[in-house]
Enzyme design. Structure first.
Site, PDB file in Angstrom:
ATOM      1  NE  ARG A 160      -3.928  -1.868  -0.182  1.00 57.13           N
ATOM      2  CZ  ARG A 160      -4.041  -2.775  -1.161  1.00 57.13           C
ATOM      3  NH1 ARG A 160      -3.206  -2.770  -2.169  1.00 57.13           N
ATOM      4  NH2 ARG A 160      -5.000  -3.661  -1.149  1.00 57.13           N
ATOM      5  CB  SER A 182      18.109  15.033   0.780  1.00 55.81           C
ATOM      6  OG  SER A 182      19.093  14.167   1.305  1.00 55.81           O
ATOM      7  CD  GLU A 209      -2.849   0.832  -4.126  1.00 55.54           C
ATOM      8  OE1 GLU A 209      -3.680   0.455  -4.972  1.00 55.54           O
ATOM      9  OE2 GLU A 209      -2.986   0.646  -2.897  1.00 55.54           O
TER      10      GLU A 209
END
Length: 164
Positions: free
Chosen positions: A105, A131, A108
């Site tokens: 997830r 960064s 995703e």
């Protein structure tokens, strides 16, 4: 886990960790400690400590001494395995895309929202990156009538393209 409990070597997410890192998790479980409790004791944040348990960050000698005390691990064993001659294997993520539901997830989320986040970063900061060096990451719980919410924050330094 009970006193003396061990974690099977092939148990995810410990399957690819060196034995000393598995020992950290076992000691943490035996002592019933949270990452936050350990973090406060060594003056770090909880996400950084968890990443170090997974071999993604490096403890200082002073932190290793305190960690050995907190976890009840032999200090020389800990320093010998994770001390000055050991370096983290950052970014070893396992299979891509991840198969663990939580990691999938997160993956995703980056795949769906990544381009939009990138566009907004460029609008607000210009051409550059966030960064991950000296990046602070926090995980918070926020109550909500529809169900508790997870709040993830990445607090990273902006580096203009000309600086990298």
């Amino acid at each position: 886990m009970s006193q003396g409990a061990t974690i099977a070597a092939n148990t995810r997410p410990y399957a690819n960790l060196p034995p000393i890192n598995v020992a950290l998790f076992e000691a943490k479980a035996r002592r019933g400690l949270s990452f936050d409790e350990i973090a406060k004791a060594i003056e770090k944040d909880e996400v950084w400590v968890a990443s170090a348990f997974y071999g993604q960050a490096k403890f200082t000698e002073k932190e290793l001494q305190k960690l050995a005390e907190i976890l009840g691990i032999n200090e020389s064993e800990l320093s010998g395995a994770l001390g000055s001659h050991w370096w983290p294997n950052r970014g070893d993520l396992g299979p891509m895309p991840p198969t663990d539901p939580v990691l999938y997830r997160l993956y995703e989320g980056v795949m769906v929202y990544g381009p939009a986040i990138k566009a907004i970063i460029h609008e607000k900061f210009g051409d550059g990156i966030m960064s991950m060096i000296d990046c602070k990451v926090s995980v918070d719980k926020k109550p909500d009538p529809k169900g508790d919410r997870i709040v993830l924050a990445f607090d990273g330094k902006f580096l203009p393209y000309s600086k990298w």
